[in-house]
Scaffold this active site. Structure first.
Site, PDB file in Angstrom:
ATOM      1  N   TRP A 151       0.804  -1.219   0.000  1.00 51.66           N
ATOM      2  CA  TRP A 151       0.000   0.000   0.000  1.00 51.66           C
ATOM      3  C   TRP A 151       0.843   1.278   0.000  1.00 51.66           C
ATOM      4  O   TRP A 151       0.300   2.358   0.160  1.00 51.66           O
ATOM      5  CB  TRP A 151      -0.929  -0.009   1.224  1.00 51.66           C
ATOM      6  CG  TRP A 151      -1.783  -1.230   1.253  1.00 51.66           C
ATOM      7  CD1 TRP A 151      -3.005  -1.393   0.651  1.00 51.66           C
ATOM      8  CD2 TRP A 151      -1.476  -2.480   1.889  1.00 51.66           C
ATOM      9  NE1 TRP A 151      -3.466  -2.666   0.867  1.00 51.66           N
ATOM     10  CE2 TRP A 151      -2.558  -3.365   1.634  1.00 51.66           C
ATOM     11  CE3 TRP A 151      -0.406  -2.959   2.646  1.00 51.66           C
ATOM     12  CZ2 TRP A 151      -2.595  -4.671   2.104  1.00 51.66           C
ATOM     13  CZ3 TRP A 151      -0.431  -4.263   3.117  1.00 51.66           C
ATOM     14  CH2 TRP A 151      -1.514  -5.103   2.849  1.00 51.66           C
ATOM     15  N   ASP A 152       2.151   1.166  -0.192  1.00 54.65           N
ATOM     16  CA  ASP A 152       3.032   2.327  -0.093  1.00 54.65           C
ATOM     17  C   ASP A 152       2.929   2.967   1.283  1.00 54.65           C
ATOM     18  O   ASP A 152       2.940   4.188   1.425  1.00 54.65           O
ATOM     19  CB  ASP A 152       2.711   3.354  -1.196  1.00 54.65           C
ATOM     20  CG  ASP A 152       3.763   4.459  -1.298  1.00 54.65           C
ATOM     21  OD1 ASP A 152       4.878   4.261  -0.798  1.00 54.65           O
ATOM     22  OD2 ASP A 152       3.451   5.518  -1.866  1.00 54.65           O
ATOM     23  N   TYR A 153       2.834   2.119   2.308  1.00 53.59           N
ATOM     24  CA  TYR A 153       2.800   2.605   3.689  1.00 53.59           C
ATOM     25  C   TYR A 153       4.213   2.693   4.261  1.00 53.59           C
ATOM     26  O   TYR A 153       4.489   2.232   5.375  1.00 53.59           O
ATOM     27  CB  TYR A 153       1.945   1.681   4.554  1.00 53.59           C
ATOM     28  CG  TYR A 153       0.452   1.867   4.429  1.00 53.59           C
ATOM     29  CD1 TYR A 153      -0.101   3.014   3.869  1.00 53.59           C
ATOM     30  CD2 TYR A 153      -0.424   0.890   4.887  1.00 53.59           C
ATOM     31  CE1 TYR A 153      -1.473   3.187   3.768  1.00 53.59           C
ATOM     32  CE2 TYR A 153      -1.799   1.048   4.789  1.00 53.59           C
ATOM     33  CZ  TYR A 153      -2.317   2.198   4.227  1.00 53.59           C
ATOM     34  OH  TYR A 153      -3.683   2.359   4.136  1.00 53.59           O
TER      35      TYR A 153
END
Length: 795
Positions: free
Chosen positions: A472-474
């Site tokens: 999630w591109d976290y």
């Protein structure tokens, strides 16, 4: 045939409007029902159609039917939104306006009967009554705020000593003032009682504006200047380093690093400089070219160099690397100038310069390494290298060898504890962000973690992973904040790590063990073909993670775009936080903008609270299968020059389409507020107070200062005087807040977006200054600028 009267023409026009609105609501409502959504829009649409037909027929029942529509809309809106003004207004605004038009005498007069009961003589009475009730409910909602958490932070203990770490209280030597990353100033001249008297002391313009040839969209002025002795030091988006007089803003010197052209840049910014004080000068270091450079500034450049400068003159420290810089492309795989550099300042401590760097996100699977390196602060010699994909081999590589391509990188700011001999590094994941089917076991182990590295050797001491198998591109986006907490009457050295998903992890910085509980919760399953998802994900006891979205949370300027958002929500895959990316498109909430981003939080060490700026924006993520490694699937045309084709993921099975979750007219589909200020007790995990923050003055087509709560990008600073400052909201203001309650006490208009973290220092005149950068942010579309503005109390 006689011409129609103006009165009958008005009836026909209003009937046509009702019919068109009814058709749109009925058609969209039927579609929403087919998707499993609310029946309201279909019923309301049929009510509008019936009203239009009865109006044309001259039947008083037209007003009665519409009164039922208004009453039903009010009941539905209250059930979904309660006394929350903005959700109520967008649900009921259209029908209220149409109802008011229906009560015009030119509409009601032909519908009246000269005799009969009250309804016959006054057919608009029921409609007037329900409109009055709706107006009363709207007025009541102006005096309620269901999103507000009211509270008060306890006062700091009497006689608490100022926390300086050997740095003069009036100075600012690192991005977070010190390497502990608290963004806390010990100065107390500005207080809640006098902050409203702040005025501009001086203003300086760098002359460096975004929009130059070769600039990527995300060209930003995000620097937090340093205050050292009698000088301020800052860097600009195009990498100039500038020294200013802190009392007047006069430019003292400027250094141009002569950045190489034609760079493959995704971001162009400089968040700050590293600094090494004179006392850290290595004994007997070679002065080189007769220049001592007792103190040094360290500037990372967009073409992949680390330059050491003399703070007095702005000239290179020639003994560093032989000519004043070191080449960060040494031992790098996949050399592509601009595809790797450090957007954030290095940590300089114990005579070691520790630096990471950003790599291109979602461009290809053949990117440079995310290696973290420690250089000798005097000579520039490489002391160690920590590659997350090869974590136990930290000795400098032999000639001819390279670091692991595409390994997780650290684009944000690190923190350090000199007493423990540790540097704390926030890590992202391996690109591409939304597909992890090819990641190695070591990459999986360290992705999206905060890692404690030994300052002397670079060996990992511990790590804590905030997301398992991140899709999630976290990235861990912010500098960790180090603070000593009092827990059960004992002092515990803690690390507070903000995350994009809204968790604040409070860890023992000696071991990485949680101080506040962390729970593994079951996560949604079903990743794209060739990938997998983690069975569980960690959640901190101190979390700003928002509740999952549903249809009642959808928003828009009118019923129509709100309906479109509900349809869009039903078409997306969404199972709450950690819904995997998918081919149909998934809703990602919180989005990769983050509840928290690189601005991080500010920590008051005496009150033991975190002052933070949580933001809430949903994004969508759709995977697009790739058939080859050359075609463009997301970009309509190849970018100009050397700029990268973002989100194409060359070499991966999927490209990805990423965008904010917006209505057809460009408003967020989720209802406001979208941004807050808040304080949390770090010893208990309690959120003490939380208030929406900021206006839509600079976001809306019409500059109306509605206080809806807008996101912030750029961190806060807190002061010992009990005032916090923030300039990064998407409206162009710097604000001062009471740390105890969160009340906004002061604000000043900025000439451009203030997407940077302010700082505070003491001038030679004895005044406390608040320094703000107003330069804007390319990706957010805030107004570009080049201003450095200092505020102080009147002399």
């Amino acid at each position: 045939m006689a011409a129609a009267s103006p009165r009958s023409a008005l009836v026909w026009i209003l009937a046509a409007v009702l019919a068109l609105c009814g058709l749109a609501l009925a058609a969209g409502g039927g579609w929403l029902i087919a998707l499993g959504g609310s029946w309201f829009y279909l019923i309301a649409g049929l009510g509008l159609l019936a009203t239009a037909a009865l109006l044309v027929a001259g039947r008083p029942a037209a007003l009665w039917v519409f009164a039922a529509v208004v009453a039903g809309t009010l009941a539905w809106a209250l059930r979904e939104a309660g006394l929350d003004w903005w959700p109520l207004a967008t649900r009921g605004g259209l029908v209220f306006v149409l109802g008011a038009l229906l009560l015009l005498p030119w509409i009601t007069r032909p519908l009246r009967a000269p005799t009969g009961g009250t309804l016959a003589r006054r057919p608009g009475l029921p409609l007037a009554v329900v409109l009055a009730v709706s107006l009363a409910v709207a007025v009541a909602s102006w005096f309620t705020d269901p999103h507000r958490i009211a509270g008060r932070v306890a006062e700091a203990p009497a006689g608490a000593a100022a926390e300086t770490f050997g740095i003069p209280a009036g100075e600012w030597h690192a991005y977070g003032r010190t390497h502990d990353g608290k963004r806390y100033s010990p100065l107390a001249q500005i207080t809640p009682e006098n902050v409203d008297r702040l005025e501009v002391a001086w203003e300086y313009h760098t002359g460096d504006m975004r929009g130059q040839p070769g600039d990527p969209t995300e060209t930003t002025f995000e620097v937090t200047p340093l205050k050292i002795g009698d000088r301020l030091f800052l860097c600009t988006p195009h990498q100039f380093v500038i020294a200013l007089d802190p009392d007047t803003g006069e430019e003292l010197w400027r250094f141009d690093p002569k950045i190489q052209g034609e760079l493959a840049l995704q971001h162009l910014t400089c968040r700050g400089l590293g600094y090494r004080p004179p006392a850290a000068q290595a004994a007997g270091a070679d002065a080189g070219a007769g220049e001592r450079c007792d103190a040094r500034l360290y500037m990372p450049t967009a073409d992949g160099r680390l330059i050491a400068l003399d703070p007095e003159t702005g000239t290179r420290c020639e003994q560093f690397g032989g000519n004043g810089d070191v080449d960060l492309w040494q031992h790098m795989p996949n050399v592509n100038p601009g595809a790797y550099y450090s957007t954030s300042p290095p940590v300089v401590t114990r005579d070691v310069v520790v630096i990471g760097g950003t790599v291109l996100d979602n461009v290809s699977t053949s990117e440079p390494s995310g290696v973290i390196r420690g250089f000798d602060a005097a000579t520039g010699d490489l002391l160690w290298n920590w590659d997350p994909a090869n974590p136990t081999q930290t000795d400098p590589l032999p000639e001819g060898e390279t670091y692991t391509p595409n390994s997780p990188n650290s684009w944000s700011i690190s923190a350090a504890d000199e007493d423990l001999g540790l540097v704390y590094v926030p890590l992202g994941n391996q690109p591409p962000d939304q597909f992890g089917g090819n990641r190695s076991a070591m990459v999986e182990r360290y992705s999206t973690s905060v890692v404690a590295l030994d300052l002397r050797t670079g060996m990992p001491r511990w790590h804590f992973q905030t997301v398992h198998h991140d899709l999630w591109d976290y990235d861990v986006p912010a500098q960790p904040s180090l603070v000593d907490l009092t827990i059960d009457a004992e002092t515990v050295p803690a690390l507070v790590q903000p995350t994009k998903q809204g968790d604040l992890y409070v860890l023992d910085r000696r071991t990485g063990e949680p101080i506040l509980p962390v729970t593994e919760v079951v996560a949604p399953q079903g990743a794209a073909e060739g990938d997998h998802t983690a069975a569980t994900q960690p959640v901190s006891a101190l979390s700003y993670d928002p509740p999952p979205l549903d249809g009642a949370d959808m928003w828009g300027a009118t019923l129509f775009d709100q309906l479109a958002c509900r349809i869009q929500l039903k078409q997306l895959r969404y199972e709450g936080r950690y819904t995997p990316p998918s081919l149909q498109g998934s809703l990602i909430y919180p989005g990769n903008f983050g509840v928290f981003n690189w601005g991080g939080i500010a920590v008051d060490p005496h009150r033991q609270i975190a002052f933070s700026t949580p933001a809430y924006l949903a994004f969508t993520s759709r995977l697009i299968p790739r058939e080859d490694d050359e075609s463009l699937y997301v970009n309509t045309k190849a970018p100009e020059g050397s700029l990268p084709a973002l989100n194409e993921n060359f070499g991966a099975p999927y490209a990805v389409e990423l965008k904010p979750f917006l209505s057809p007219i460009g408003l967020p589909c989720q209802q406001p507020p979208w941004g807050y200020v808040s304080a949390a007790d770090l010893t208990t995990g309690e959120i003490v107070w939380m208030h929406k923050n900021g206006t839509v003055r600079d976001m809306a087509p019409v500059p109306l200062p509605f206080a809806m709560g807008v996101p912030d990008l750029g961190g806060p600073v807190v002061t010992a005087g009990g005032v916090a400052f923030l300039s990064g909201t998407l409206d162009y203001y710097v604000r001062g807040y009471d740390v105890a309650t969160g009340d906004e006490l002061w604000r000043a208009r900025l000439p451009a977006g203030g997407q940077a973290t302010p700082m505070s220092y003491e001038g030679a005149d004895g005044r406390q200054y608040v320094l703000v950068i107003a330069g804007g942010h390319g990706s957010l579309g805030t107004k570009a600028g080049d201003a450095v503005i200092a505020y102080a109390l009147p002399q």
